[in-house]
Design a protein around this motif. Structure first.
Motif, PDB file in Angstrom:
ATOM      1  N   LYS A   1       1.799  -7.799  -2.633  1.00 15.53           N
ATOM      2  CA  LYS A   1       1.551  -6.807  -1.568  1.00 15.53           C
ATOM      3  C   LYS A   1       2.459  -7.102  -0.379  1.00 15.53           C
ATOM      4  CE  LYS A   1      -2.200  -7.474   0.925  1.00 15.53           C
ATOM      5  NZ  LYS A   1      -3.640  -7.626   1.165  1.00 15.53           N
ATOM      6  N   HIS A   2       2.531  -8.362   0.008  1.00 13.14           N
ATOM      7  CA  HIS A   2       3.367  -8.738   1.151  1.00 13.14           C
ATOM      8  C   HIS A   2       4.848  -8.573   0.834  1.00 13.14           C
ATOM      9  CE1 HIS A   2      -0.051 -11.310   3.099  1.00 13.14           C
ATOM     10  NE2 HIS A   2      -0.190 -10.020   3.292  1.00 13.14           N
ATOM     11  N   PHE A   3       5.213  -8.880  -0.410  1.00  8.87           N
ATOM     12  CA  PHE A   3       6.601  -8.697  -0.842  1.00  8.87           C
ATOM     13  C   PHE A   3       6.987  -7.224  -0.675  1.00  8.87           C
ATOM     14  CE2 PHE A   3       9.775  -7.620  -4.032  1.00  8.87           C
ATOM     15  CZ  PHE A   3      10.665  -8.686  -4.003  1.00  8.87           C
TER      16      PHE A   3
ATOM     17  N   ASN B   1      -4.946  -3.867  14.533  1.00  6.27           N
ATOM     18  CA  ASN B   1      -6.384  -3.709  14.726  1.00  6.27           C
ATOM     19  C   ASN B   1      -7.148  -4.427  13.622  1.00  6.27           C
ATOM     20  OD1 ASN B   1      -8.834  -2.253  15.857  1.00  6.27           O
ATOM     21  ND2 ASN B   1      -8.863  -1.523  13.742  1.00  6.27           N
ATOM     22  N   ASP B   2      -8.236  -5.086  14.014  1.00  7.20           N
ATOM     23  CA  ASP B   2      -9.154  -5.653  13.022  1.00  7.20           C
ATOM     24  C   ASP B   2     -10.542  -5.696  13.662  1.00  7.20           C
ATOM     25  OD1 ASP B   2      -8.711  -7.469  10.256  1.00  7.20           O
ATOM     26  OD2 ASP B   2     -10.602  -7.781  11.334  1.00  7.20           O
ATOM     27  N   ASN B   3     -11.543  -5.274  12.914  1.00 10.01           N
ATOM     28  CA  ASN B   3     -12.873  -5.164  13.537  1.00 10.01           C
ATOM     29  C   ASN B   3     -13.681  -6.460  13.483  1.00 10.01           C
ATOM     30  OD1 ASN B   3     -13.769  -5.330  10.917  1.00 10.01           O
ATOM     31  ND2 ASN B   3     -14.945  -3.418  10.945  1.00 10.01           N
TER      32      ASN B   3
ATOM     33  N   ILE C   1      -2.532   0.534   5.745  1.00 10.57           N
ATOM     34  CA  ILE C   1      -3.998   0.502   5.694  1.00 10.57           C
ATOM     35  C   ILE C   1      -4.384  -0.415   4.541  1.00 10.57           C
ATOM     36  CG2 ILE C   1      -6.079   1.896   5.295  1.00 10.57           C
ATOM     37  CD1 ILE C   1      -4.650   4.230   6.618  1.00 10.57           C
ATOM     38  N   ASP C   2      -4.912  -1.580   4.896  1.00 10.85           N
ATOM     39  CA  ASP C   2      -5.122  -2.621   3.885  1.00 10.85           C
ATOM     40  C   ASP C   2      -6.565  -3.132   3.988  1.00 10.85           C
ATOM     41  OD1 ASP C   2      -4.681  -4.600   1.998  1.00 10.85           O
ATOM     42  OD2 ASP C   2      -3.787  -5.987   3.448  1.00 10.85           O
ATOM     43  N   PRO C   3      -7.505  -2.355   3.464  1.00 11.46           N
ATOM     44  CA  PRO C   3      -8.915  -2.673   3.654  1.00 11.46           C
ATOM     45  C   PRO C   3      -9.407  -3.723   2.660  1.00 11.46           C
ATOM     46  CG  PRO C   3      -8.701  -0.711   2.344  1.00 11.46           C
ATOM     47  CD  PRO C   3      -7.307  -1.173   2.629  1.00 11.46           C
TER      48      PRO C   3
HETATM   49  C1  LIG Z   1      -7.581  -7.343   3.236  1.00  7.39           C
HETATM   50  S1  LIG Z   1      -7.820  -7.849   4.872  1.00  7.39           S
HETATM   51  C2  LIG Z   1      -6.271  -7.479   5.626  1.00  7.39           C
HETATM   52  C3  LIG Z   1      -5.189  -8.392   5.252  1.00  7.39           C
HETATM   53  C4  LIG Z   1      -3.901  -8.187   5.989  1.00  7.39           C
HETATM   54  N1  LIG Z   1      -3.499  -6.796   6.012  1.00  7.39           N
HETATM   55  C5  LIG Z   1      -2.808  -8.984   5.329  1.00  7.39           C
HETATM   56  O1  LIG Z   1      -2.183  -8.472   4.389  1.00  7.39           O
HETATM   57  O2  LIG Z   1      -2.562 -10.118   5.707  1.00  7.39           O
HETATM   58  C6  LIG Z   1      -8.817  -6.600   5.572  1.00  7.39           C
HETATM   59  C7  LIG Z   1      -9.150  -6.825   7.038  1.00  7.39           C
HETATM   60  O3  LIG Z   1      -9.781  -5.652   7.518  1.00  7.39           O
HETATM   61  C8  LIG Z   1     -10.822  -5.979   8.403  1.00  7.39           C
HETATM   62  N2  LIG Z   1     -11.737  -4.825   8.366  1.00  7.39           N
HETATM   63  C9  LIG Z   1     -12.668  -4.516   7.439  1.00  7.39           C
HETATM   64  N3  LIG Z   1     -13.236  -3.323   7.715  1.00  7.39           N
HETATM   65  C10 LIG Z   1     -12.606  -2.843   8.826  1.00  7.39           C
HETATM   66  C11 LIG Z   1     -12.701  -1.646   9.585  1.00  7.39           C
HETATM   67  N4  LIG Z   1     -13.557  -0.692   9.250  1.00  7.39           N
HETATM   68  N5  LIG Z   1     -11.884  -1.492  10.634  1.00  7.39           N
HETATM   69  C12 LIG Z   1     -10.993  -2.444  10.974  1.00  7.39           C
HETATM   70  N6  LIG Z   1     -10.854  -3.607  10.311  1.00  7.39           N
HETATM   71  C13 LIG Z   1     -11.646  -3.794   9.247  1.00  7.39           C
HETATM   72  C14 LIG Z   1     -11.382  -7.289   7.872  1.00  7.39           C
HETATM   73  O4  LIG Z   1     -11.947  -8.034   8.930  1.00  7.39           O
HETATM   74  C15 LIG Z   1     -10.125  -7.956   7.291  1.00  7.39           C
HETATM   75  O5  LIG Z   1      -9.554  -8.852   8.217  1.00  7.39           O
END
Ligand SMILES: C[S@@+](CC[C@H](N)C(=O)[O-])C[C@H]1O[C@@H](n2cnc3c(N)ncnc32)[C@H](O)[C@@H]1O
Length: 385
Positions: A16-18, A89-91, A138-140
């Motif tokens: 994914k990061h690549f 952003n991160d919640n 968008i990486d949930p």
């Molecule tokens: C898979 S991780 C992201 C990894 C990051 N993108 C990376 O590749 O290094 C998903 C992140 O989304 C956050 N998260 C989960 N639900 C969220 C929401 N509704 N809004 C914002 N952040 C959220 C989580 O706390 C988590 O840190």
């Protein structure tokens, strides 16, 4: 970014990061060659399961480093200064504290960071991006928190989006009868009716996986007003099953070409890191450290080869159908249609057109002299029936 060895046991994250690193470089370079500003938006930025003190295994840090590289390249080659902005952003409060600490040390790129639910922060992102070109990632962690209707105004910005479609989870829960689970899928797909649409696609002969993805990509195209959407598949490290798909929306056929070019590199990388993961797993399990024989004898055929052959046949049939139905088609329209198929490259389309022309089935009147490959704007005219 960190090398694959650093991501042992989470090869899917490496891939994914690549992909993100390589694609971001291409899109930022292309946009900044014409404009003075580029915005990167990371709506679920983490850090998440990072194992590096400097957070170099996180999407936001990878993006910052890559954007710096593009800026340096533009300065050296074109002598231009450009403006870079990021919205993170991160919640999760703990994650946000780490994010904030890391980005407070950054003084060469403008950054806005928030700790909110992504859907709630969309109006602020839209305002922050303004009229600039943006790539939104968008990486949930699942399938909630980025309902297509809720984020429609962000999707409609003059930019692109990459969404991590967590197929493995979606597939497991899609038919879950519990009302609290079932209710989460209408927002995910941007409204009701998706169930019937998935059914229609399976009746047309698509696998369940392709049917689900077709519906999601169609909805993304419609709600995000993207002329083009496609995706690329990331497999589980040790089995032939999908982990997730990176779904992509763009307004320009050139975006598809770049996406597929990055996919081409990512596929080889995927095969390599999965080979290493499988061998390491086998050695750990059996204690046998020496494996003899050719790669295919030890690990079986490359899974992407079979998948690519399937996509090539489908795309070739689609090309003939489009041309025979429309009679005449612009080259860029064909790129837009054919490169929607995963694992089909622009060079495949070009060689099919060369062969069709040699066989007298098409004409490309604008091709002159020794020119073999059409350019945007050229018409491809169907002659055979
Ligand atoms: C898979 S991780 C992201 C990894 C990051 N993108 C990376 O590749 O290094 C998903 C992140 O989304 C956050 N998260 C989960 N639900 C969220 C929401 N509704 N809004 C914002 N952040 C959220 C989580 O706390 C988590 O840190």
């Amino acid at each position: 970014m960190k090398p694959p060895e650093f991501y042992r046991g989470r090869e899917q994250t490496y891939l994914k990061h690549f992909f993100l690193e390589k694609y971001l470089e291409r899109v930022a370079w292309n946009i900044l060659s014409r404009r003075d500003e580029f915005v990167y938006v990371d709506g679920f930025s983490g850090p998440w399961k990072s194992e590096d003190d400097a957070l170099e295994d996180t999407s936001f840090m990878i993006a910052l480093n890559q954007l710096r590289k593009v800026r340096q390249g533009l300065k050296e080659r074109q002598g231009r200064n450009i403006r870079l902005r990021c919205f993170f952003n991160d919640n999760n409060e703990q994650a946000y504290r780490e994010l904030e600490k890391a980005v407070s040390a950054v003084d060469d790129i403008e950054i806005k960071a928030l700790c909110r639910d992504f859907e709630d922060v969309v109006p602020e992102i839209v305002e922050y991006v303004g009229r600039s070109f943006s790539l939104t990632f968008i990486d949930p962690t699942g399938w909630t928190g980025f309902g297509l209707q809720k984020i429609a105004s962000l999707l409609a910005l003059p930019g692109e989006v990459i969404i991590n479609f967590m197929f493995d989870y979606v597939n497991r829960f899609l038919d879950d009868p519990r009302p609290e689970i079932a209710a989460t899928f209408d927002p995910f797909f941007g409204g009701p009716g998706w169930h019937l649409e998935v059914g229609r696609h399976t009746q047309m002969g698509y696998s369940r996986e392709d049917a689900i993805l077709n519906v999601y990509r169609d909805r993304l195209r419609e709600i995000g007003k993207f002329p083009h959407s496609t995706s690329t598949r990331i497999l589980k490290p040790l089995t032939e099953r999908s982990y997730f798909h990176l779904v992509y929306g763009t307004r320009h056929w050139k975006g598809l070409v770049e996406f597929r070019n990055v996919e081409k590199k990512a596929i080889d990388e995927q095969e390599h890191v999965r080979d290493v993961a499988k061998i390491t797993h086998r050695v750990d399990r059996t204690g046998q450290t020496e494996l003899f024989g050719k790669r295919d004898e030890i690990l079986g055929p490359r899974s992407s080869d079979e998948e690519r052959n399937r996509e090539l046949s489908a795309a070739h049939a689609k090309l003939q159908e489009i041309l025979s139905t429309h009679g005449s088609c612009k080259y860029e329209t064909l790129i837009g249609e054919i490169l929607k198929n995963p694992l089909v490259w622009k060079s495949d389309l070009d060689s099919w057109l060369t062969n069709l022309r040699k066989a007298g089935k098409i004409e490309i009147p604008a091709l002159i002299g020794r020119q073999r490959t059409p350019k945007p704007g050229y018409s491809i005219i169907w002659k055979a029936n």
